[in-house]
Design a protein around this motif. Structure first.
Motif, PDB file in Angstrom:
ATOM      1  N   ALA A 138       4.055  10.608 -12.792  1.00 59.28           N
ATOM      2  CA  ALA A 138       4.998   9.872 -11.936  1.00 59.28           C
ATOM      3  C   ALA A 138       5.833   8.875 -12.733  1.00 59.28           C
ATOM      4  N   THR A 139       7.053   8.643 -12.251  1.00 58.42           N
ATOM      5  CA  THR A 139       7.806   7.453 -12.677  1.00 58.42           C
ATOM      6  C   THR A 139       8.163   6.689 -11.407  1.00 58.42           C
ATOM      7  N   GLY A 140       8.256   5.374 -11.529  1.00 60.11           N
ATOM      8  CA  GLY A 140       8.714   4.527 -10.420  1.00 60.11           C
ATOM      9  C   GLY A 140       8.049   4.842  -9.089  1.00 60.11           C
ATOM     10  N   THR A 141       8.875   5.021  -8.043  1.00 58.10           N
ATOM     11  CA  THR A 141       8.324   5.295  -6.706  1.00 58.10           C
ATOM     12  C   THR A 141       7.795   6.723  -6.586  1.00 58.10           C
ATOM     13  N   GLY A 142       7.934   7.496  -7.633  1.00 54.75           N
ATOM     14  CA  GLY A 142       7.347   8.844  -7.675  1.00 54.75           C
ATOM     15  C   GLY A 142       5.829   8.801  -7.593  1.00 54.75           C
ATOM     16  N   PHE A 143       5.267   7.619  -7.641  1.00 56.12           N
ATOM     17  CA  PHE A 143       3.814   7.482  -7.490  1.00 56.12           C
ATOM     18  C   PHE A 143       3.369   7.811  -6.057  1.00 56.12           C
ATOM     19  N   ALA A 144       4.291   7.671  -5.095  1.00 57.33           N
ATOM     20  CA  ALA A 144       3.921   7.772  -3.673  1.00 57.33           C
ATOM     21  C   ALA A 144       3.102   9.017  -3.286  1.00 57.33           C
ATOM     22  N   PRO A 145       3.559  10.237  -3.613  1.00 56.14           N
ATOM     23  CA  PRO A 145       2.750  11.391  -3.196  1.00 56.14           C
ATOM     24  C   PRO A 145       1.366  11.394  -3.841  1.00 56.14           C
ATOM     25  N   PHE A 146       1.263  10.761  -5.015  1.00 54.79           N
ATOM     26  CA  PHE A 146      -0.033  10.731  -5.694  1.00 54.79           C
ATOM     27  C   PHE A 146      -0.950   9.663  -5.074  1.00 54.79           C
ATOM     28  N   ALA A 147      -0.342   8.654  -4.459  1.00 51.97           N
ATOM     29  CA  ALA A 147      -1.146   7.679  -3.708  1.00 51.97           C
ATOM     30  C   ALA A 147      -1.840   8.407  -2.562  1.00 51.97           C
ATOM     31  N   SER A 148      -1.177   9.431  -2.042  1.00 52.12           N
ATOM     32  CA  SER A 148      -1.779  10.260  -0.998  1.00 52.12           C
ATOM     33  C   SER A 148      -2.844  11.176  -1.613  1.00 52.12           C
ATOM     34  N   TYR A 176       1.477  -1.486  -7.395  1.00 50.36           N
ATOM     35  CA  TYR A 176       1.087  -0.686  -6.227  1.00 50.36           C
ATOM     36  C   TYR A 176       0.096   0.419  -6.633  1.00 50.36           C
ATOM     37  N   GLY A 177       0.453   1.177  -7.664  1.00 51.96           N
ATOM     38  CA  GLY A 177      -0.390   2.287  -8.110  1.00 51.96           C
ATOM     39  C   GLY A 177      -1.742   1.813  -8.611  1.00 51.96           C
ATOM     40  N   ALA A 178      -1.725   0.752  -9.408  1.00 50.33           N
ATOM     41  CA  ALA A 178      -2.981   0.225  -9.959  1.00 50.33           C
ATOM     42  C   ALA A 178      -3.889  -0.220  -8.812  1.00 50.33           C
ATOM     43  N   GLY A 179      -3.290  -0.812  -7.792  1.00 47.75           N
ATOM     44  CA  GLY A 179      -4.054  -1.287  -6.628  1.00 47.75           C
ATOM     45  C   GLY A 179      -4.698  -0.128  -5.868  1.00 47.75           C
ATOM     46  N   ILE A 180      -3.961   0.964  -5.710  1.00 44.35           N
ATOM     47  CA  ILE A 180      -4.496   2.143  -5.010  1.00 44.35           C
ATOM     48  C   ILE A 180      -5.714   2.663  -5.780  1.00 44.35           C
ATOM     49  N   ILE A 181      -5.565   2.786  -7.086  1.00 40.79           N
ATOM     50  CA  ILE A 181      -6.655   3.344  -7.900  1.00 40.79           C
ATOM     51  C   ILE A 181      -7.879   2.418  -7.874  1.00 40.79           C
ATOM     52  N   GLU A 182      -7.630   1.128  -7.976  1.00 40.00           N
ATOM     53  CA  GLU A 182      -8.728   0.152  -7.946  1.00 40.00           C
ATOM     54  C   GLU A 182      -9.465   0.210  -6.598  1.00 40.00           C
ATOM     55  N   SER A 183      -8.684   0.395  -5.533  1.00 39.68           N
ATOM     56  CA  SER A 183      -9.288   0.381  -4.183  1.00 39.68           C
ATOM     57  C   SER A 183     -10.240   1.564  -3.957  1.00 39.68           C
ATOM     58  N   LEU A 184     -10.060   2.640  -4.736  1.00 37.42           N
ATOM     59  CA  LEU A 184     -10.925   3.816  -4.562  1.00 37.42           C
ATOM     60  C   LEU A 184     -12.375   3.496  -4.889  1.00 37.42           C
ATOM     61  N   LYS A 185     -12.542   2.574  -5.838  1.00 39.03           N
ATOM     62  CA  LYS A 185     -13.904   2.238  -6.288  1.00 39.03           C
ATOM     63  C   LYS A 185     -14.744   1.633  -5.169  1.00 39.03           C
ATOM     64  N   PHE A 198     -16.987   9.160  -7.130  1.00 39.17           N
ATOM     65  CA  PHE A 198     -15.998  10.244  -7.306  1.00 39.17           C
ATOM     66  C   PHE A 198     -14.830   9.802  -8.180  1.00 39.17           C
ATOM     67  N   TRP A 199     -14.496   8.497  -8.071  1.00 32.19           N
ATOM     68  CA  TRP A 199     -13.330   7.948  -8.765  1.00 32.19           C
ATOM     69  C   TRP A 199     -13.501   7.961 -10.291  1.00 32.19           C
ATOM     70  N   LYS A 200     -14.709   8.216 -10.764  1.00 31.46           N
ATOM     71  CA  LYS A 200     -14.903   8.295 -12.225  1.00 31.46           C
ATOM     72  C   LYS A 200     -14.222   9.528 -12.819  1.00 31.46           C
ATOM     73  N   LYS A 201     -13.803  10.443 -11.955  1.00 32.44           N
ATOM     74  CA  LYS A 201     -13.053  11.615 -12.433  1.00 32.44           C
ATOM     75  C   LYS A 201     -11.615  11.245 -12.832  1.00 32.44           C
TER      76      LYS A 201
END
Ligand code: A2P
Length: 284
Positions: A138-148, A176-185, A198-201
């Motif tokens: 992703a670049t920029g707001t291209g992170f959005a579908p990956f947040a899903s 935003y992206g870092a927060g989504i990933i952190e929240s998975l833990k 699971f997030w260790k993958k």
């Protein structure tokens, strides 16, 4: 996908308050930088979508000076929330003179937005054949579908490793992206449904190009030099193991697509699943 009933445009007279067609209510808004924000809204009960898809959303435009009629002002937005979420989330850029985002950036909880319930898109698991690793580029707001997709159980059922790269101009744009990933833990539901830890993958590789951060450079350059693979501790991309999804600005998409083809990956589609898929991050 089920066929949706046709939507009728609102025909408001200048004296009447227009009724929004397909109105949804904003439930939360978060601002990250002067260029980026995310918001959540209610989800129509009938809306089914696959994680990674996009829909048209927007606001009612200004009345036409001659006729007084208002037309919806709509843009394609990736749904950033996963398919199981009872609300919808979107991640947006703020373009100061952008017809939609110059106004959308001011929405508050309780406001209404228009949402056309017709999800489409190629960044879906159905468009890829089985593999061992999945790369989300992703670049920029291209992170959005990956947040899903990062919150979608199938991602972890289908792959042993999930590598997400995010290249932005400035460090604040990674928040935003870092927060989504952190929240998975700490997401109890996902840890229970998918499996504890699971997030260790996930291997997360954020980079910036115009502001100092722990890792600088365009992901394309970092892959070409081999630095990205070395930093991640992974073998380079190969068609046997790797599947990929790309979502960023046009130049990035084209460059990365070419690189993936050089690694031997073939582009897939809903109708013909293969090894990688691309979608443009939509800008105002
Ligand atoms: P750069 O600052 O070197 O242009 P934008 O905000 O313009 O959409 O860009 C988002 C990020 O994508 C920026 O960090 C930008 O780097 C990067 N980028 C732009 N074009 C490409 C490309 N062709 N390959 C890789 N990264 C790119």
């Amino acid at each position: 996908m089920t066929e949706q009933k046709p939507v009728t445009e609102a025909t408001a007279s200048p004296v009447k308050v227009p009724t929004l067609p397909d109105a949804q209510t904003v439930t939360e808004v978060k601002h990250y930088t002067d260029r980026l924000f995310s918001f959540r809204c209610t989800r129509p009960a009938s809306l089914r979508f696959r994680s990674g898809e996009f829909v048209m959303i927007g606001l009612m435009g200004d009345p036409d000076p001659k006729t007084g009629k208002q037309k919806p002002l709509l843009r394609a937005y990736s749904i950033a929330s996963p398919s199981w979420d009872e609300e919808l989330e979107f991640y947006s850029i703020k373009v100061p003179d952008g017809p939609l985002t110059s106004r959308l950036q001011h929405i508050k909880a309780g406001d209404q937005i228009i949402l056309r319930p017709k999800p489409v898109g190629t960044l879906v698991h159905d468009a890829l054949i089985p593999g061992k690793r999945i790369w989300f580029f992703a670049t920029g707001t291209g992170f959005a579908p990956f947040a899903s997709l990062l919150r979608e159980p199938q991602t972890y059922e289908d792959y042993d490793e999930v590598i997400i790269t995010h290249t932005c101009r400035e460090a604040g744009e990674l928040t935003y992206g870092a927060g989504i990933i952190e929240s998975l833990k700490t997401d109890e539901l996902l840890n229970e449904v998918i499996g504890e830890g699971f997030w260790k993958k996930i291997k997360y590789y954020p980079t910036t190009t115009r502001e100092e951060s722990p890792k600088m450079g365009r992901i394309t350059d970092l892959m070409r030099s081999g630095e990205a693979f070395e930093d991640l501790g992974v073998t380079p991309i190969c068609p046997q193991n790797d599947r990929a999804m790309i979502c960023g600005n046009l130049a990035f998409n084209l460059e990365l697509k070419e690189m993936l083809e050089e690694y031997g990956l073939e582009e897939g589609a809903n109708s013909k699943p293969a090894q990688y898929v691309v979608e443009k991050a939509f800008l105002d």
